[in-house]
Design a protein around this motif. Structure first.
Motif, mmCIF file in Angstrom:
data_model
loop_
_atom_site.group_PDB
_atom_site.id
_atom_site.type_symbol
_atom_site.label_atom_id
_atom_site.label_comp_id
_atom_site.label_asym_id
_atom_site.label_seq_id
_atom_site.Cartn_x
_atom_site.Cartn_y
_atom_site.Cartn_z
ATOM 1 N N GLU A 328 33.550 -49.760 -75.231
ATOM 2 C CA GLU A 328 33.169 -51.025 -74.595
ATOM 3 C C GLU A 328 34.348 -51.645 -73.859
ATOM 4 O O GLU A 328 34.196 -52.196 -72.766
ATOM 5 N N LYS A 329 35.541 -51.537 -74.459
ATOM 6 C CA LYS A 329 36.736 -52.089 -73.821
ATOM 7 C C LYS A 329 37.059 -51.340 -72.532
ATOM 8 O O LYS A 329 37.390 -51.945 -71.501
ATOM 9 N N SER A 331 34.945 -49.716 -70.648
ATOM 10 C CA SER A 331 33.912 -50.064 -69.677
ATOM 11 C C SER A 331 34.216 -51.402 -69.030
ATOM 12 O O SER A 331 34.055 -51.587 -67.824
ATOM 13 N N GLU A 332 34.692 -52.322 -69.840
ATOM 14 C CA GLU A 332 35.039 -53.656 -69.336
ATOM 15 C C GLU A 332 36.249 -53.589 -68.407
ATOM 16 O O GLU A 332 36.291 -54.240 -67.364
ATOM 17 N N TYR A 334 37.585 -50.825 -66.760
ATOM 18 C CA TYR A 334 37.531 -49.924 -65.610
ATOM 19 C C TYR A 334 36.168 -49.877 -64.923
ATOM 20 O O TYR A 334 35.999 -49.176 -63.938
ATOM 21 N N GLY A 335 35.204 -50.599 -65.480
ATOM 22 C CA GLY A 335 33.896 -50.674 -64.849
ATOM 23 C C GLY A 335 33.097 -49.400 -64.912
ATOM 24 O O GLY A 335 32.191 -49.197 -64.111
ATOM 25 N N ARG A 336 33.395 -48.529 -65.848
ATOM 26 C CA ARG A 336 32.641 -47.282 -65.963
ATOM 27 C C ARG A 336 31.465 -47.492 -66.895
ATOM 28 O O ARG A 336 31.578 -48.134 -67.936
ATOM 29 N N LYS A 337 30.364 -46.881 -66.519
ATOM 30 C CA LYS A 337 29.140 -47.110 -67.288
ATOM 31 C C LYS A 337 29.147 -46.376 -68.633
ATOM 32 O O LYS A 337 28.624 -46.880 -69.615
#
Length: 739
Positions: A328-329, A331-332, A334-337
């Motif tokens: 989750e971190k 994703s937050e 680097y914006g990766r899904k």
């Protein structure tokens, strides 16, 4: 279990089909002509152009497709089905079922099935191991489709004369198949090649052939990444060359690559791999690390003894939570899904890696740069400008190892290859054999190849080396002393292990400090104690008592031997080896004793024609066995080498042997100036660095540029003798060359 013999029912059936149908358009089961261009074209029209992939059994759909076709086409389809059934379907279909299907398709023609057709039942029984893997998981209609398309190209497009040539020469047939190849029909290609030419091709899948070639390349000391695995013809040729090489090394004729011990080399069992892993790594894991962003730091990793993972924005990964929290971190940040693999890599780097684990650092999927062992727990080093997530590591070996494409590495940043996973552990075994290659066994047969010595003479030399531990190969120029010394070294070691052979050359300025130990100037001033080449080599041999080491000294009588050897003059004696005879060396600090180990052997070389040399020290003579090596002009090996390897014309070979034998008699008889030690050796004629043709011009150049200058030194005060002997060597040669 050997490969199936030519008398195997399946292979007999394949030959029957080849001779009657592929060559003469005949029939497998009758005396009619069924495999004709007309029938093939009709089969293409009714089966290929009207494929039915819908519901229903294969035979039901085939019956509808062939209903409008002539009876010969239906009978041809039955015979094609028989060829398909020659490959046992993993025993999934009983022989009786195959017979029933063939009979059923044939009888669609309205004719009864022929009585006792050629070995029909015997040929359909499973009888060739591993052959069925070719069509595993491929539908029968796809197989028949591929087969019909190939037969159309063969029967319709090729004239009979060309078919005859291609069926006589396996490579020609393979070449034709390659022109027709499609990715989907590679397996059919493999089966056809084996059925028609079982002595020239192996019944393996492309995948299996890749593994055999790249693994045996390591065994034979070759570079597995240098081979083009996409070249199917070259792949088959390489498999055949591996078979021949193994047979030369003692494998029985017709052995099967799936039998022991060969299968353990390229396809070990899961149990074997587990045992190998346990012996090599114990409970430690093996990790593969690397991505493009990390490769640019490789020099720093080596210099500082570290590895790093990246993703600095996470901070201390130990404080980032579990894998889900890290995901989750990321994703937050680097914006990766779905950064699951990155989250797993970070978690494993911080929590699962342990000191003692092994790490392979990669550069892309086809290159490894190093192997090391982790020495520390995970650290988050805030003092570093980048790559703050680190671990200390001891690099065991660094370099650049190309990985063959069939063995390319996983693309993830960090992969745990220690899982109880067959593919992973098989890959790990291959890679460690690549980085730490097994020594190549060196036999007497290999040592004698292109060596102009009898087996008895070689035995005499090797026995002297084992008994005395020190020998000198002495002889006139050009008798191949260096060539023989290297082969003796490998034969003594038992393996072709260059890292256990060291070679130097003595000269008038060579000193004890170069050979044993001495003080040398530092770059920044002052002096430091440095170990000489022989001292270092002895230390290496002492550290590995289970292996033999060979030290070769060229021009052993050019140096001041008493000064060079110093106190080692005693220690090199065969009965003075070992720690009980250790003595402190001249420059040793703290009187640390030194000895020459029992597993180290010395080979010296001495040119008996060097006028500038003094007599060999008698003390040294007593410690060495001296082996005289005469010119080999009159040996069978020499003439065979010139004829077969050098392609020298037979007439010229005869002249070389007779003229140099006569010249050497004159040199040997000149006791006042020369003698036997000044004879001319054979090796002047045994090397050809380029593609030069070994003809009269080649011979003339050797005489003018190498032999005559030597004769001028020998008879420096007798120019008439030099001119006379030079003319004798060239008599009749120059005229032939000009004509």
């Amino acid at each position: 279990m050997p490969k199936p013999s030519s008398d195997n029912p399946v292979l007999r059936a394949a030959r029957h089909w080849r001779d009657r149908c592929l060559l003469n358009n005949g029939s497998v089961f009758t005396d009619d002509h069924l495999w004709t261009p007309e029938n093939i074209k009709s089969l293409v029209k009714h089966f290929v152009e009207n494929l039915d992939e819908g519901e229903g059994s294969f035979l039901d759909k085939l019956k509808k497709q062939l209903a409008p076709s002539p009876k010969g086409v239906k009978q041809l389809a039955a015979e094609m089905l028989w060829v398909m059934y020659l490959v046992p379907e993993q025993d999934a279909m009983h022989t009786e079922t195959k017979l029933q299907n063939i009979r059923q398709v044939w009888e669609w023609s309205g004719d009864p099935f022929p009585d006792t057709p050629f070995e029909l039942e015997e040929s359909l029984r499973p009888g060739i191991r591993h052959l069925s893997q070719a069509f595993f998981n491929i539908n029968i209609w796809q197989k028949l489709l591929f087969f019909i398309q190939k037969m159309e190209k063969w029967t319709v497009d090729l004239p009979t004369s060309e078919r005859e040539v291609r069926l006589k020469e396996p490579q020609k047939f393979e070449e034709w198949l390659g022109l027709q190849d499609e990715a989907a029909s590679l397996q059919l290609r493999r089966i056809l090649l084996y059925l028609l030419f079982p002595d020239d091709f192996e019944p393996f899948t492309k995948f299996q052939k890749d593994y055999i070639v790249c693994t045996f390349a390591l065994k034979f000391g070759e570079d597995p990444a240098a081979f083009n695995y996409a070249d199917l013809t070259a792949l088959d040729e390489k498999i055949l060359s591996i078979r021949k090489k193994l047979q030369e090394d003692g494998a029985p004729p017709g052995f099967d690559f799936h039998d022991e011990p060969y299968v353990k080399i390229w396809w070990p069992s899961k149990k074997d791999l587990a045992q190998w892993y346990q012996e090599k790594f114990g409970k430690n894991r093996v990790w593969v690390l690397g991505k493009s962003q990390l490769v640019k730091y490789w020099d720093e990793f080596q210099e500082k003894g570290i590895i790093a993972i990246g993703w600095d924005e996470l901070g201390d990964i130990r404080k980032a939570g579990d894998k889900q929290a890290i995901k989750e971190k990321l994703s937050e940040l680097y914006g990766r899904k779905n950064p699951s693999t990155h989250a797993l890599a970070c978690h494993q780097f911080a929590h699962e890696m342990q000191p003692g684990d092994h790490v392979l650092f990669k550069k892309g999927p086809l290159c490894l740069l190093g192997h090391g062992i982790i020495e520390s727990d995970y650290e988050f080093d805030e003092t570093r400008p980048a790559l703050k997530n680190v671990r200390r590591i001891k690099w065991k070996k660094t370099g650049s190892w190309k990985i063959p494409k069939p063995r390319q590495i996983a693309s993830k940043t960090l992969t745990d290859f220690s899982e109880d996973n067959y593919s992973y552990r098989h890959w790990i075994q291959f890679v460690f054999r690549l980085i730490y290659p097994l020594p190549i066994i060196y036999t007497k047969k290999e040592a004698l190849k292109d060596l102009f010595l009898s087996e008895d003479k070689l035995d005499t030399i090797t026995n002297a080396l084992k008994r005395k531990k020190n020998i000198v190969l002495e002889g006139p120029p050009g008798v191949g002393k260096t060539f023989i010394a290297k082969r003796l070294a490998y034969l003594t070691i038992g393996y072709k292990a260059p890292n256990r052979v060291r070679m130097i050359q003595f000269h008038q300025s060579y000193a004890y400090e170069d050979f044993i130990q001495g003080f040398r100037p530092r770059e920044k001033g002052g002096f430091e104690l440095r170990d000489g080449v022989f001292y270092s080599f002895c230390r290496e041999a002492i550290a590995n008592p289970g292996h033999r080491y060979v030290f070769i000294i060229d021009e052993v009588n050019r140096g001041n031997l008493s000064k060079i050897f110093g106190e080692l003059m005693m220690l090199i004696e065969a009965d003075k080896r070992g720690p009980e005879y250790a003595v402190p060396l001249t420059y040793s600090l703290g009187n640390v004793p030194f000895y020459v180990p029992e597993n180290l052997y010395l080979i010296g070389m001495m040119n008996t024609a060097d006028r500038s040399l003094a007599m060999v020290d008698y003390a040294l003579r007593r410690r060495f066995a001296f082996i005289h090596l005469p010119p080999a002009f009159n040996t069978d090996q020499f003439s065979e080498y010139l004829l077969e390897n050098m392609q020298v014309p037979e007439e010229l070979v005869t002249k070389i042997i007779s003229r140099f034998s006569e010249l050497n008699k004159k040199i040997s008889a000149d006791h006042a100036n020369l003698g036997p030690g000044f004879e001319i050796g054979h090796s002047y004629f045994c090397s050809n660095a380029g593609d030069e043709k070994c003809d009269a011009s080649w011979y003339t150049e050797i005489i003018e540029q190498e032999i005559k200058p030597l004769l001028q030194e020998y008879w420096f005060d007798k120019p008439d003798t030099v001119n006379k002997e030079g003319s004798e060597l060239l008599k009749g040669i120059l005229q032939n060359s000009q004509s």
